[in-house]
Design an enzyme around this catalytic site. Sequence first.
Site, mmCIF file in Angstrom:
data_model
loop_
_atom_site.group_PDB
_atom_site.id
_atom_site.type_symbol
_atom_site.label_atom_id
_atom_site.label_comp_id
_atom_site.label_asym_id
_atom_site.label_seq_id
_atom_site.Cartn_x
_atom_site.Cartn_y
_atom_site.Cartn_z
ATOM 1 N N HIS A 119 0.870 -1.185 0.000
ATOM 2 C CA HIS A 119 0.000 0.000 0.000
ATOM 3 C C HIS A 119 0.907 1.236 0.000
ATOM 4 O O HIS A 119 2.010 1.200 0.549
ATOM 5 C CB HIS A 119 -0.833 -0.059 1.289
ATOM 6 C CG HIS A 119 -1.891 0.987 1.391
ATOM 7 N ND1 HIS A 119 -1.632 2.271 1.805
ATOM 8 C CD2 HIS A 119 -3.223 0.937 1.150
ATOM 9 C CE1 HIS A 119 -2.763 2.958 1.822
ATOM 10 N NE2 HIS A 119 -3.739 2.174 1.431
ATOM 11 N N ASP A 196 3.062 -4.515 8.141
ATOM 12 C CA ASP A 196 1.805 -3.791 7.966
ATOM 13 C C ASP A 196 0.682 -4.812 8.166
ATOM 14 O O ASP A 196 0.437 -5.669 7.311
ATOM 15 C CB ASP A 196 1.780 -3.187 6.551
ATOM 16 C CG ASP A 196 0.426 -2.576 6.206
ATOM 17 O OD1 ASP A 196 -0.547 -2.808 6.940
ATOM 18 O OD2 ASP A 196 0.351 -1.880 5.170
ATOM 19 N N GLN A 199 -4.492 -5.460 6.944
ATOM 20 C CA GLN A 199 -5.463 -6.420 6.397
ATOM 21 C C GLN A 199 -5.370 -7.777 7.076
ATOM 22 O O GLN A 199 -6.049 -8.721 6.668
ATOM 23 C CB GLN A 199 -5.256 -6.578 4.881
ATOM 24 C CG GLN A 199 -5.431 -5.299 4.096
ATOM 25 C CD GLN A 199 -6.866 -4.778 4.100
ATOM 26 O OE1 GLN A 199 -7.811 -5.496 4.433
ATOM 27 N NE2 GLN A 199 -7.042 -3.515 3.738
ATOM 28 N N LYS A 222 -10.490 -1.017 10.348
ATOM 29 C CA LYS A 222 -10.598 -2.227 9.515
ATOM 30 C C LYS A 222 -10.915 -3.448 10.376
ATOM 31 O O LYS A 222 -11.235 -4.509 9.860
ATOM 32 C CB LYS A 222 -9.298 -2.451 8.748
ATOM 33 C CG LYS A 222 -9.011 -1.348 7.720
ATOM 34 C CD LYS A 222 -7.876 -1.725 6.839
ATOM 35 C CE LYS A 222 -7.288 -0.558 6.087
ATOM 36 N NZ LYS A 222 -8.154 -0.031 5.027
ATOM 37 N N CYS A 360 -4.779 2.203 -3.768
ATOM 38 C CA CYS A 360 -3.555 2.789 -3.166
ATOM 39 C C CYS A 360 -2.358 1.875 -3.374
ATOM 40 O O CYS A 360 -1.476 1.788 -2.504
ATOM 41 C CB CYS A 360 -3.745 3.112 -1.685
ATOM 42 S SG CYS A 360 -5.010 4.331 -1.391
HETATM 43 N N1 C6P Z 1 -6.380 0.230 2.743
HETATM 44 C C1 C6P Z 1 -8.137 -0.194 1.173
HETATM 45 O O1 C6P Z 1 -9.244 0.060 0.664
HETATM 46 P P1 C6P Z 1 -5.118 3.657 7.036
HETATM 47 O O2 C6P Z 1 -5.648 4.523 5.929
HETATM 48 O O3 C6P Z 1 -3.941 4.301 7.730
HETATM 49 O O4 C6P Z 1 -6.176 3.183 7.972
HETATM 50 O O5 C6P Z 1 -4.597 2.297 6.344
HETATM 51 C C2 C6P Z 1 -3.674 2.363 5.280
HETATM 52 C C3 C6P Z 1 -3.401 0.995 4.784
HETATM 53 C C4 C6P Z 1 -2.149 0.453 4.967
HETATM 54 N N2 C6P Z 1 -1.856 -0.796 4.591
HETATM 55 C C5 C6P Z 1 -2.777 -1.594 4.023
HETATM 56 C C6 C6P Z 1 -2.402 -2.988 3.637
HETATM 57 C C7 C6P Z 1 -4.067 -1.092 3.801
HETATM 58 O O6 C6P Z 1 -4.978 -1.887 3.247
HETATM 59 C C8 C6P Z 1 -4.382 0.239 4.155
HETATM 60 C C9 C6P Z 1 -5.720 0.815 3.845
HETATM 61 C C10 C6P Z 1 -7.702 0.638 2.344
HETATM 62 O O7 C6P Z 1 -7.447 -1.093 0.755
HETATM 63 C C11 C6P Z 1 -7.844 2.102 2.069
HETATM 64 S S1 C6P Z 1 -6.765 2.663 0.811
#
Ligand code: C6P
Length: 402
Positions: A119, A196, A199, A222, A360
Amino acid sequence: MNDSIRAQFPILHQTVKGRPLIYLDNAATSQKPLAVIQAIDDYYRQYNSNIHRGAHHLAQMATEQYEAARQTVADHINASVREINFVRGTTEAVNLVANAYGRKFIQAGDEIIVSEMEHHSNIVPWQMLCEEKGATLRVIPITDSGELVQEAYLAMLSPKTKLVAVAHTSNALGTIHPVKEMIAAAHAVGAVVFIDGAQALPHTSIDVQDLDCDFLGFSGHKVFAGTGIGVLYGKAALLEQMNPYMGGGEMIKTVSFRGTTYNDLPYKFEAGTPHIEGGISLGAALKYVQSIGLPVIAAYENELLQYATQAIQAVPGIQLVGTAAQKASVLSFLIGGIHPYDVGVLLNEQGIAIRTGHHCCQPLMERFGIEGTCRASFAFYNTRAEVDVLVQALQRAVKILS
Ligand code: C6P
């Protein structure tokens, strides 16, 4: 999963465009159970107050609940409370490590490894750090099925490698990476590892001691909690050595113009009034997840994903993007030459929420030579019946758009 679980999620029981809502955008954000909604409601109705400062009853209650949530998080991932830093989300967790660890310990000539599937939030902060320090960002390539090329990763590791930053589970493809082995390999050359977990947390048990990761970031929203709250786990020994990220109230012990001393972990990284109800909502969310049981959730979702992977083959022109052997709850796909956005709009007309675009992950899309995909992402409250409606809706969309 049975109706009693869906009954815990009031938002699911509505119609969109005259049809029952089918929410398949859980990788973007999950829906909230009553336990979480109630926890936030209780905070504002019963004990809204600032924490760690007031001598009064409400402040004590809020502090107790916030710190109890930190304990819940620590227990959930097998860490100690000192190692749980509340942040805004995964993005802030990465930025905190890049700034507070990276700016202190990364030097010119060092190498940081990320993967082609990350991401943007697990790419850009490292790019910025490399630019500032004269370090090099190296990128693990991926196979056509959407797996990291492990031989390439192992070949990249050297004494120059100072940090490896990879996702546990890909948001765009759903691939689950062999992070435990990757962490061990990085440690063998003396590198620290940021995982990270954005997910991963909604779908599987994470034990930071078993993984032996140095840092883990994830987002509350999430994993069924509110937005604007997340966690950075770090090994205490590393957090101790790091500089503070932001200065302000709460992160200090004493302040004077002769010099300031910093607070103990984890408060050293929590400047200012935190997202109090967010933290409390995260505690409630993790307890809720525990009450169902992550092994039960993982087994159910895995079965649902297998079902969906088969069922979607009935859509003419379907092309799955990401067919790794180990996957979690994500179906990314393209249909013939149809633009993903058009598919998303037509599904919305039928009450179905998916995400379309690059998710992203622009470098990943570039790797596949595409602009984006349609992504259906599942949670344990989704059902086979919803998958069937998705497939029928896609068949209808194909008829209209081709
Ligand atoms: N992915 C998706 O629709 P934040 O925005 O800080 O809560 O998470 C960022 C982020 C970082 N790593 C991974 C693997 C992610 O999936 C995400 C967020 C969302 O896939 C929004 S772009």
